[in-house]
Design a protein around this motif. Sequence first.
Motif, PDB file in Angstrom:
ATOM      1  N   GLY A 274       4.724  -8.943 -20.677  1.00 56.75           N
ATOM      2  CA  GLY A 274       3.429  -9.288 -20.103  1.00 56.75           C
ATOM      3  C   GLY A 274       3.510  -9.833 -18.691  1.00 56.75           C
ATOM      4  O   GLY A 274       2.507 -10.225 -18.115  1.00 56.75           O
ATOM      5  N   SER A 275       4.700  -9.845 -18.102  1.00 56.00           N
ATOM      6  CA  SER A 275       4.885 -10.362 -16.741  1.00 56.00           C
ATOM      7  C   SER A 275       4.265  -9.413 -15.722  1.00 56.00           C
ATOM      8  O   SER A 275       4.414  -8.199 -15.826  1.00 56.00           O
ATOM      9  CB  SER A 275       6.371 -10.512 -16.428  1.00 56.00           C
ATOM     10  N   GLU A 276       3.581  -9.994 -14.734  1.00 53.30           N
ATOM     11  CA  GLU A 276       3.006  -9.220 -13.639  1.00 53.30           C
ATOM     12  C   GLU A 276       3.471  -9.784 -12.307  1.00 53.30           C
ATOM     13  O   GLU A 276       3.547 -11.004 -12.135  1.00 53.30           O
ATOM     14  CB  GLU A 276       1.475  -9.265 -13.667  1.00 53.30           C
ATOM     15  N   TYR A 277       3.768  -8.887 -11.399  1.00 48.17           N
ATOM     16  CA  TYR A 277       4.202  -9.251 -10.051  1.00 48.17           C
ATOM     17  C   TYR A 277       3.346  -8.464  -9.079  1.00 48.17           C
ATOM     18  O   TYR A 277       3.335  -7.240  -9.119  1.00 48.17           O
ATOM     19  CB  TYR A 277       5.681  -8.905  -9.847  1.00 48.17           C
ATOM     20  N   ARG A 278       2.635  -9.157  -8.189  1.00 49.00           N
ATOM     21  CA  ARG A 278       1.782  -8.487  -7.213  1.00 49.00           C
ATOM     22  C   ARG A 278       2.415  -8.607  -5.837  1.00 49.00           C
ATOM     23  O   ARG A 278       2.701  -9.694  -5.361  1.00 49.00           O
ATOM     24  CB  ARG A 278       0.389  -9.095  -7.228  1.00 49.00           C
ATOM     25  N   TYR A 279       2.628  -7.444  -5.220  1.00 48.95           N
ATOM     26  CA  TYR A 279       3.212  -7.360  -3.887  1.00 48.95           C
ATOM     27  C   TYR A 279       2.152  -6.918  -2.896  1.00 48.95           C
ATOM     28  O   TYR A 279       1.335  -6.049  -3.202  1.00 48.95           O
ATOM     29  CB  TYR A 279       4.353  -6.336  -3.868  1.00 48.95           C
ATOM     30  N   GLY A 280       2.174  -7.482  -1.674  1.00 45.93           N
ATOM     31  CA  GLY A 280       1.179  -7.128  -0.680  1.00 45.93           C
ATOM     32  C   GLY A 280       1.746  -6.875   0.693  1.00 45.93           C
ATOM     33  O   GLY A 280       2.909  -7.133   0.969  1.00 45.93           O
ATOM     34  N   LYS A 281       0.851  -6.336   1.535  1.00 43.28           N
ATOM     35  CA  LYS A 281       1.174  -5.970   2.919  1.00 43.28           C
ATOM     36  C   LYS A 281       2.414  -5.074   2.967  1.00 43.28           C
ATOM     37  O   LYS A 281       3.387  -5.336   3.677  1.00 43.28           O
ATOM     38  CB  LYS A 281       1.348  -7.205   3.795  1.00 43.28           C
ATOM     39  N   LEU A 282       2.346  -3.998   2.183  1.00 42.42           N
ATOM     40  CA  LEU A 282       3.512  -3.138   1.986  1.00 42.42           C
ATOM     41  C   LEU A 282       3.660  -2.076   3.064  1.00 42.42           C
ATOM     42  O   LEU A 282       2.689  -1.645   3.672  1.00 42.42           O
ATOM     43  CB  LEU A 282       3.426  -2.474   0.610  1.00 42.42           C
ATOM     44  N   ASN A 283       4.909  -1.665   3.258  1.00 48.19           N
ATOM     45  CA  ASN A 283       5.257  -0.539   4.121  1.00 48.19           C
ATOM     46  C   ASN A 283       6.452   0.160   3.476  1.00 48.19           C
ATOM     47  O   ASN A 283       6.940  -0.271   2.429  1.00 48.19           O
ATOM     48  CB  ASN A 283       5.562  -1.006   5.554  1.00 48.19           C
ATOM     49  N   ILE A 284       6.933   1.214   4.067  1.00 43.52           N
ATOM     50  CA  ILE A 284       8.003   2.008   3.466  1.00 43.52           C
ATOM     51  C   ILE A 284       9.273   1.192   3.240  1.00 43.52           C
ATOM     52  O   ILE A 284       9.932   1.314   2.213  1.00 43.52           O
ATOM     53  CB  ILE A 284       8.297   3.298   4.274  1.00 43.52           C
ATOM     54  N   GLU A 285       9.630   0.332   4.168  1.00 44.22           N
ATOM     55  CA  GLU A 285      10.843  -0.468   4.011  1.00 44.22           C
ATOM     56  C   GLU A 285      10.717  -1.427   2.829  1.00 44.22           C
ATOM     57  O   GLU A 285      11.652  -1.592   2.046  1.00 44.22           O
ATOM     58  CB  GLU A 285      11.162  -1.255   5.294  1.00 44.22           C
ATOM     59  N   LYS A 286       9.556  -2.053   2.709  1.00 43.76           N
ATOM     60  CA  LYS A 286       9.332  -2.969   1.592  1.00 43.76           C
ATOM     61  C   LYS A 286       9.327  -2.216   0.262  1.00 43.76           C
ATOM     62  O   LYS A 286       9.878  -2.704  -0.732  1.00 43.76           O
ATOM     63  CB  LYS A 286       8.020  -3.735   1.778  1.00 43.76           C
ATOM     64  N   ILE A 287       8.719  -1.039   0.247  1.00 47.25           N
ATOM     65  CA  ILE A 287       8.698  -0.225  -0.976  1.00 47.25           C
ATOM     66  C   ILE A 287      10.119   0.113  -1.405  1.00 47.25           C
ATOM     67  O   ILE A 287      10.475  -0.015  -2.583  1.00 47.25           O
ATOM     68  CB  ILE A 287       7.874   1.066  -0.764  1.00 47.25           C
ATOM     69  N   ARG A 288      10.942   0.543  -0.467  1.00 48.65           N
ATOM     70  CA  ARG A 288      12.340   0.874  -0.800  1.00 48.65           C
ATOM     71  C   ARG A 288      13.053  -0.323  -1.418  1.00 48.65           C
ATOM     72  O   ARG A 288      13.774  -0.194  -2.402  1.00 48.65           O
ATOM     73  CB  ARG A 288      13.085   1.335   0.447  1.00 48.65           C
ATOM     74  N   GLU A 289      12.850  -1.489  -0.839  1.00 50.20           N
ATOM     75  CA  GLU A 289      13.507  -2.694  -1.332  1.00 50.20           C
ATOM     76  C   GLU A 289      12.991  -3.095  -2.717  1.00 50.20           C
ATOM     77  O   GLU A 289      13.764  -3.466  -3.594  1.00 50.20           O
ATOM     78  CB  GLU A 289      13.310  -3.838  -0.344  1.00 50.20           C
ATOM     79  N   ILE A 290      11.677  -2.989  -2.915  1.00 47.20           N
ATOM     80  CA  ILE A 290      11.095  -3.330  -4.212  1.00 47.20           C
ATOM     81  C   ILE A 290      11.599  -2.380  -5.294  1.00 47.20           C
ATOM     82  O   ILE A 290      11.977  -2.808  -6.384  1.00 47.20           O
ATOM     83  CB  ILE A 290       9.550  -3.325  -4.134  1.00 47.20           C
ATOM     84  N   VAL A 291      11.626  -1.086  -4.995  1.00 45.67           N
ATOM     85  CA  VAL A 291      12.113  -0.118  -5.987  1.00 45.67           C
ATOM     86  C   VAL A 291      13.578  -0.371  -6.299  1.00 45.67           C
ATOM     87  O   VAL A 291      13.978  -0.415  -7.466  1.00 45.67           O
ATOM     88  CB  VAL A 291      11.877   1.339  -5.521  1.00 45.67           C
ATOM     89  N   LYS A 292      14.380  -0.583  -5.274  1.00 41.07           N
ATOM     90  CA  LYS A 292      15.815  -0.794  -5.492  1.00 41.07           C
ATOM     91  C   LYS A 292      16.086  -2.104  -6.228  1.00 41.07           C
ATOM     92  O   LYS A 292      16.822  -2.147  -7.212  1.00 41.07           O
ATOM     93  CB  LYS A 292      16.555  -0.780  -4.160  1.00 41.07           C
ATOM     94  N   GLN A 293      15.487  -3.188  -5.748  1.00 35.15           N
ATOM     95  CA  GLN A 293      15.823  -4.501  -6.283  1.00 35.15           C
ATOM     96  C   GLN A 293      15.041  -4.837  -7.558  1.00 35.15           C
ATOM     97  O   GLN A 293      15.629  -5.256  -8.549  1.00 35.15           O
ATOM     98  CB  GLN A 293      15.574  -5.568  -5.219  1.00 35.15           C
ATOM     99  N   HIS A 294      13.723  -4.666  -7.534  1.00 38.35           N
ATOM    100  CA  HIS A 294      12.921  -5.082  -8.691  1.00 38.35           C
ATOM    101  C   HIS A 294      12.939  -4.023  -9.784  1.00 38.35           C
ATOM    102  O   HIS A 294      13.238  -4.331 -10.945  1.00 38.35           O
ATOM    103  CB  HIS A 294      11.487  -5.366  -8.264  1.00 38.35           C
ATOM    104  N   ILE A 295      12.633  -2.792  -9.432  1.00 40.13           N
ATOM    105  CA  ILE A 295      12.506  -1.752 -10.449  1.00 40.13           C
ATOM    106  C   ILE A 295      13.867  -1.351 -11.001  1.00 40.13           C
ATOM    107  O   ILE A 295      14.061  -1.296 -12.209  1.00 40.13           O
ATOM    108  CB  ILE A 295      11.755  -0.527  -9.889  1.00 40.13           C
ATOM    109  N   ALA A 296      14.833  -1.092 -10.133  1.00 34.53           N
ATOM    110  CA  ALA A 296      16.152  -0.635 -10.596  1.00 34.53           C
ATOM    111  C   ALA A 296      17.015  -1.770 -11.142  1.00 34.53           C
ATOM    112  O   ALA A 296      17.711  -1.596 -12.142  1.00 34.53           O
ATOM    113  CB  ALA A 296      16.880   0.079  -9.463  1.00 34.53           C
ATOM    114  N   GLU A 297      16.970  -2.939 -10.491  1.00 33.23           N
ATOM    115  CA  GLU A 297      17.870  -4.034 -10.871  1.00 33.23           C
ATOM    116  C   GLU A 297      17.189  -5.168 -11.637  1.00 33.23           C
ATOM    117  O   GLU A 297      17.859  -6.080 -12.113  1.00 33.23           O
ATOM    118  CB  GLU A 297      18.544  -4.599  -9.608  1.00 33.23           C
ATOM    119  N   GLY A 298      15.859  -5.155 -11.713  1.00 31.59           N
ATOM    120  CA  GLY A 298      15.140  -6.177 -12.458  1.00 31.59           C
ATOM    121  C   GLY A 298      14.992  -7.523 -11.771  1.00 31.59           C
ATOM    122  O   GLY A 298      14.698  -8.518 -12.415  1.00 31.59           O
ATOM    123  N   LYS A 299      15.187  -7.553 -10.442  1.00 30.20           N
ATOM    124  CA  LYS A 299      15.092  -8.809  -9.692  1.00 30.20           C
ATOM    125  C   LYS A 299      13.914  -8.735  -8.722  1.00 30.20           C
ATOM    126  O   LYS A 299      13.991  -8.040  -7.705  1.00 30.20           O
ATOM    127  CB  LYS A 299      16.377  -9.047  -8.897  1.00 30.20           C
TER     128      LYS A 299
END
Length: 123
Positions: A90-115
């Motif tokens: 049930g955890s939710e994380y809201r990210y804002g003011k995004l751009n391609i660099e931030k998206i890459r980092e979020i996918v790599k770190q949060h989605i792939a690694e869970g951080k």
Amino acid sequence: MSNIIRSPEDLNALREKAIKDIDIRNSQKDLVITVHMGTCGIAAGAREVLKNIVSELSAIGITNVTVRQSGCAGLCDREPMITVTHKSSGSEYRYGKLNIEKIREIVKQHIAEGKPVMEYLIP
């Protein structure tokens, strides 16, 4: 990949890509990325955010995620935004003011690694 079909193999590859693209939008997986696409989000670049998320997930080979769209989340000054939801906890994380660099980092770190990427979270 080119959209020019020159052989049955090209057609099969295009079909497989289309199936994966549909699955990422319609499946019921534990991890959900919601791209907020109200008019304010679209004006701020939410379409590019959506495109880049799908592209990054595909490039890394992540398949345990559903990507969805929603309307405005009410924080227009923070657009473009996404919400990452872990359905099991049930955890939710809201990210804002995004751009391609931030998206890459979020996918790599949060989605792939869970951080979660703390510096991009909206408090």
